[in-house]
Design an enzyme around this catalytic site. Structure first.
Site, mmCIF file in Angstrom:
data_model
loop_
_atom_site.group_PDB
_atom_site.id
_atom_site.type_symbol
_atom_site.label_atom_id
_atom_site.label_comp_id
_atom_site.label_asym_id
_atom_site.label_seq_id
_atom_site.Cartn_x
_atom_site.Cartn_y
_atom_site.Cartn_z
ATOM 1 N N LEU A 1 7.183 19.600 7.934
ATOM 2 C CA LEU A 1 8.454 19.211 7.316
ATOM 3 C C LEU A 1 8.328 19.171 5.788
ATOM 4 O O LEU A 1 9.276 19.493 5.069
ATOM 5 C CB LEU A 1 8.932 17.855 7.848
ATOM 6 C CG LEU A 1 9.097 17.773 9.370
ATOM 7 C CD1 LEU A 1 9.535 16.385 9.797
ATOM 8 C CD2 LEU A 1 10.111 18.815 9.836
ATOM 9 N N ARG B 1 -0.575 14.852 13.119
ATOM 10 C CA ARG B 1 0.179 14.478 11.915
ATOM 11 C C ARG B 1 0.385 15.736 11.062
ATOM 12 O O ARG B 1 -0.221 15.896 9.999
ATOM 13 C CB ARG B 1 -0.550 13.381 11.143
ATOM 14 C CG ARG B 1 -0.658 12.084 11.932
ATOM 15 C CD ARG B 1 -1.333 10.975 11.158
ATOM 16 N NE ARG B 1 -0.427 10.286 10.262
ATOM 17 C CZ ARG B 1 -0.755 9.185 9.581
ATOM 18 N NH1 ARG B 1 -1.940 8.657 9.695
ATOM 19 N NH2 ARG B 1 0.114 8.616 8.774
ATOM 20 N N PRO B 2 1.243 16.637 11.550
ATOM 21 C CA PRO B 2 1.446 17.883 10.806
ATOM 22 C C PRO B 2 2.214 17.639 9.499
ATOM 23 O O PRO B 2 2.768 16.555 9.296
ATOM 24 C CB PRO B 2 2.305 18.717 11.773
ATOM 25 C CG PRO B 2 3.009 17.729 12.622
ATOM 26 C CD PRO B 2 2.112 16.527 12.725
ATOM 27 N N ILE B 3 2.223 18.664 8.618
ATOM 28 C CA ILE B 3 3.020 18.529 7.385
ATOM 29 C C ILE B 3 4.067 19.653 7.310
ATOM 30 O O ILE B 3 4.480 20.063 6.235
ATOM 31 C CB ILE B 3 2.141 18.489 6.111
ATOM 32 C CG1 ILE B 3 1.266 19.742 5.989
ATOM 33 C CG2 ILE B 3 1.294 17.248 6.062
ATOM 34 C CD1 ILE B 3 0.684 19.908 4.577
ATOM 35 N N ARG C 1 -8.958 -0.617 4.282
ATOM 36 C CA ARG C 1 -8.110 0.384 3.633
ATOM 37 C C ARG C 1 -6.760 -0.197 3.256
ATOM 38 O O ARG C 1 -6.110 0.296 2.337
ATOM 39 C CB ARG C 1 -7.882 1.583 4.568
ATOM 40 C CG ARG C 1 -9.071 2.505 4.698
ATOM 41 C CD ARG C 1 -8.674 3.781 5.431
ATOM 42 N NE ARG C 1 -7.297 4.070 5.161
ATOM 43 C CZ ARG C 1 -6.360 4.313 6.071
ATOM 44 N NH1 ARG C 1 -6.673 4.337 7.335
ATOM 45 N NH2 ARG C 1 -5.124 4.564 5.723
ATOM 46 N N CYS D 1 -5.315 7.409 9.315
ATOM 47 C CA CYS D 1 -5.564 6.865 10.648
ATOM 48 C C CYS D 1 -5.349 7.919 11.724
ATOM 49 O O CYS D 1 -4.411 8.715 11.635
ATOM 50 C CB CYS D 1 -4.611 5.694 10.911
ATOM 51 S SG CYS D 1 -5.026 4.231 9.976
ATOM 52 N N ARG E 1 -4.258 9.451 4.236
ATOM 53 C CA ARG E 1 -3.070 10.260 4.500
ATOM 54 C C ARG E 1 -2.242 10.480 3.223
ATOM 55 O O ARG E 1 -1.724 11.562 2.964
ATOM 56 C CB ARG E 1 -2.224 9.530 5.559
ATOM 57 C CG ARG E 1 -0.923 10.175 5.888
ATOM 58 C CD ARG E 1 -1.130 11.439 6.667
ATOM 59 N NE ARG E 1 0.136 12.140 6.861
ATOM 60 C CZ ARG E 1 0.228 13.326 7.433
ATOM 61 N NH1 ARG E 1 -0.849 13.955 7.846
ATOM 62 N NH2 ARG E 1 1.384 13.903 7.576
ATOM 63 N N LYS F 1 0.835 -1.214 0.000
ATOM 64 C CA LYS F 1 0.000 0.000 0.000
ATOM 65 C C LYS F 1 0.865 1.258 0.000
ATOM 66 O O LYS F 1 0.658 2.165 -0.796
ATOM 67 C CB LYS F 1 -0.904 -0.024 1.236
ATOM 68 C CG LYS F 1 -1.582 1.290 1.539
ATOM 69 C CD LYS F 1 -2.493 1.188 2.731
ATOM 70 C CE LYS F 1 -1.893 1.598 4.045
ATOM 71 N NZ LYS F 1 -1.599 3.020 4.209
ATOM 72 N N ASN F 2 1.854 1.281 0.902
ATOM 73 C CA ASN F 2 2.628 2.509 1.079
ATOM 74 C C ASN F 2 3.643 2.762 -0.029
ATOM 75 O O ASN F 2 4.318 3.786 -0.027
ATOM 76 C CB ASN F 2 3.327 2.513 2.449
ATOM 77 C CG ASN F 2 2.321 2.699 3.581
ATOM 78 O OD1 ASN F 2 1.145 2.978 3.336
ATOM 79 N ND2 ASN F 2 2.780 2.543 4.813
ATOM 80 N N ASP G 1 4.129 0.396 12.201
ATOM 81 C CA ASP G 1 2.926 -0.254 11.661
ATOM 82 C C ASP G 1 2.788 -1.707 12.122
ATOM 83 O O ASP G 1 1.711 -2.292 11.999
ATOM 84 C CB ASP G 1 2.932 -0.203 10.125
ATOM 85 C CG ASP G 1 2.572 1.179 9.610
ATOM 86 O OD1 ASP G 1 2.585 2.137 10.402
ATOM 87 O OD2 ASP G 1 2.273 1.312 8.407
HETATM 88 C C1 UD1 Z 1 4.036 6.817 6.578
HETATM 89 C C2 UD1 Z 1 3.184 5.608 6.348
HETATM 90 C C3 UD1 Z 1 2.672 5.041 7.663
HETATM 91 C C4 UD1 Z 1 3.840 4.764 8.588
HETATM 92 C C5 UD1 Z 1 4.722 6.001 8.726
HETATM 93 C C6 UD1 Z 1 5.984 5.772 9.531
HETATM 94 C C7 UD1 Z 1 2.178 6.013 4.180
HETATM 95 C C8 UD1 Z 1 0.952 6.322 3.418
HETATM 96 N N1 UD1 Z 1 2.050 5.984 5.515
HETATM 97 O O1 UD1 Z 1 3.210 7.808 7.193
HETATM 98 O O2 UD1 Z 1 1.979 3.830 7.402
HETATM 99 O O3 UD1 Z 1 3.339 4.422 9.866
HETATM 100 O O4 UD1 Z 1 5.127 6.463 7.429
HETATM 101 O O5 UD1 Z 1 6.741 4.749 8.974
HETATM 102 O O6 UD1 Z 1 3.239 5.757 3.623
HETATM 103 N N2 UD1 Z 1 5.862 14.494 11.221
HETATM 104 C C9 UD1 Z 1 5.940 15.832 11.567
HETATM 105 N N3 UD1 Z 1 5.913 16.757 10.550
HETATM 106 C C10 UD1 Z 1 5.840 16.409 9.234
HETATM 107 C C11 UD1 Z 1 5.764 15.031 8.906
HETATM 108 C C12 UD1 Z 1 5.776 14.104 9.924
HETATM 109 O O7 UD1 Z 1 6.014 16.188 12.736
HETATM 110 O O8 UD1 Z 1 5.833 17.288 8.375
HETATM 111 C C13 UD1 Z 1 5.845 13.490 12.309
HETATM 112 C C14 UD1 Z 1 4.493 12.750 12.337
HETATM 113 O O9 UD1 Z 1 3.536 13.459 13.067
HETATM 114 C C15 UD1 Z 1 4.891 11.443 12.984
HETATM 115 C C16 UD1 Z 1 6.314 11.213 12.458
HETATM 116 O O10 UD1 Z 1 6.797 12.479 12.015
HETATM 117 O O11 UD1 Z 1 4.906 11.604 14.373
HETATM 118 C C17 UD1 Z 1 6.389 10.195 11.338
HETATM 119 O O12 UD1 Z 1 5.626 10.633 10.243
HETATM 120 P P1 UD1 Z 1 5.960 10.224 8.732
HETATM 121 O O13 UD1 Z 1 7.243 9.478 8.661
HETATM 122 O O14 UD1 Z 1 5.816 11.449 7.904
HETATM 123 O O15 UD1 Z 1 4.782 9.229 8.419
HETATM 124 P P2 UD1 Z 1 3.688 9.321 7.271
HETATM 125 O O16 UD1 Z 1 4.339 9.692 5.981
HETATM 126 O O17 UD1 Z 1 2.528 10.098 7.745
#
Ligand code: UD1
Length: 416
Positions: free
Chosen positions: A125, A121-123, A396, A116, A92, A22-23, A304
């Protein structure tokens, strides 16, 4: 509401094929937008997240065909750079279309992605990287508007190796004709699979599987044929299912090298594990604690797989300490596991699980994708018939879950 009905206490036995990840499939589908051409994806899992990604592609003007063994997307006709909030809210990974749209059109408008509920889950970064390379990113109400301003070669250092931020920055960087270096990039195998697809499309990217990616874009890409890598989280779930039912399962089309931390923990817990290049065989007669599980970025134990492993450890002998270091609220499955009789104490990012051997049946509701899978595993161990509602969370991410578990001997059906 569709519900899983599971009668447990049956050891799972047999072979199960692992589907495409999926990812990996989701970011690759997003990336197909920037090729403006036809791509064929084999092993794209038949799950609702993928259907939603295809809906997003269609909403952008792309053509999508589902063939028996592959998904064919033609992104040449794409003519929109905005995604509707209802589509963004489905998952997501919708946020990865941001980087793809920027690379293709130089601008994009999106709203908050769904996914989920695992805590904040901010963006930030993602935006840090986009701004650094010269995109203007501003919120107008709840709409994030990003536009190319003055793209330039640069070095971006991520404070944390976020998977999503790495993917978005990688894609958006492909519009820039100077070199962009991304340091402290995530090293999850799904990113290497995305890079593999992009390179087939003609992209110049080096550093796959390392934490420094070098991207030189600005050239036209073309479509490609790609086979999505096997899903290591689906594989981890079936391994934990074999362990929790004291069964014996062989995974076909799996990638043992992507699962080192999970396999090591299961071995420590008393499981017998054998691997070949693309198969994993696990047999479990007696399960005990693996000591501790500490989630962290790849190649440590994946967040996960934390919930399925917790379900398994809830039935083993002895105590296991879980430390969740990726998401702030990823123990939502704990109350449901307790309903099955599990002995778990959770506080902050720690959970202490005391194994109780056999669980008992319960009626619970899935809280999220992997947490829901952990509840299915608990029900497979439990004496009696359990029901699990809210299965949309599980659908999902797990392809043919009921069929695959049934083929291993599980008594599971969906009731309305
Ligand atoms: C992806 C995976 C998810 C997996 C995760 C970690 C997909 C669709 N999802 O999620 O299944 O559990 O990687 O391996 O591929 N963070 C920030 N700011 C940001 C981005 C992230 O603070 O801009 C924090 C998040 O809140 C979280 C951590 O970093 O606490 C990890 O997030 P991230 O590695 O970005 O995971 P996802 O891409 O959301």
């Amino acid at each position: 509401m569709p519900t899983y009905q599971i009668t447990g206490a049956i050891p799972l036995c047999g072979q199960v094929p692992i589907g495409g990840a999926k990812n990996a499939a989701l970011p690759i589908l997003a990336a197909s937008v920037l090729c403006a051409d036809q791509s064929r994806l084999h092993c794209c899992p038949n799950i609702s997240d993928v259907s939603n990604a295809l809906k997003i592609l269609k909403s952008l003007g792309c053509k999508v065909q589902l063939r028996e063994d592959c998904v064919v997307v033609d992104t040449y006709p794409a003519n929109r750079c905005e995604i509707a909030p209802n589509l963004m809210a489905t998952m997501r990974a919708a946020v990865i279309f941001l980087g793809a749209l920027l690379a293709r059109f130089g601008e994009a408008r999106i709203t908050q992605p769904g996914g989920c509920p695992l805590g904040e889950r901010p963006i930030d970064l993602h935006l840090l990287g986009l701004r650094h390379m010269g995109y203007r990113c501003e919120y107008e109400g709840n709409v994030l508007c990003c536009k190319e301003e003055a793209l330039r070669g640069c070095t971006i250092a991520l404070p944390f190796p976020s998977v999503g931020a790495t993917e978005n920055i990688l894609l958006a960087a492909l519009r820039c004709d100077q070199e962009i270096v991304l340091c402290n990039a995530a090293r999850e195998p799904e990113i290497a699979d995305l890079i593999c697809y992009l390179k087939k499309c003609g992209a110049q990217i080096s550093g796959a599987n390392t934490s420094v990616l070098r991207i030189r874009g600005g050239r036209r890409l073309h479509g490609a044929t790609h086979t999505v890598m096997p899903d290591r989280m689906e594989a981890a779930t079936y391994l934990c299912a074999a362990a929790i039912t004291r069964g014996s399962v062989e995974l076909l089309s799996a990638q043992p090298r992507h699962l080192t931390a999970v396999l090591e923990s299961l071995k420590k817990a008393g499981c017998c594990v054998r691997v070949s290049e693309d198969r994993i065989w696990l047999s479990c007669k007696h399960l005990h604690s693996c000591g501790s599980i500490r989630t962290a970025p790849y190649d440590a134990f994946p967040t996960d797989a934390q919930a399925p492993m917790m379900a398994a450890m809830a039935t083993g002998e002895g105590s296991t300490v879980f430390e969740e270091n990726i998401f702030s609220d990823r123990f939502r499955h704990v109350p449901a596991l307790r309903s099955f009789g599990a002995d778990i104490y959770a506080a902050d990012r720690y959970a202490v699980v005391k194994g109780v051997g056999r669980l008992h049946a319960a009626n619970v509701a899935a809280t999220d994708l992997r947490g829901g899978a952990a509840m299915v595993l608990a029900a497979l161990n439990a004496e009696g018939t359990s029901s699990i509602s809210n299965i949309a969370h599980i659908q999902r991410g797990y392809e043919s879950f009921v069929q695959k578990l049934s083929s291993l001997g599980a008594q599971i059906k969906i009731t309305e």
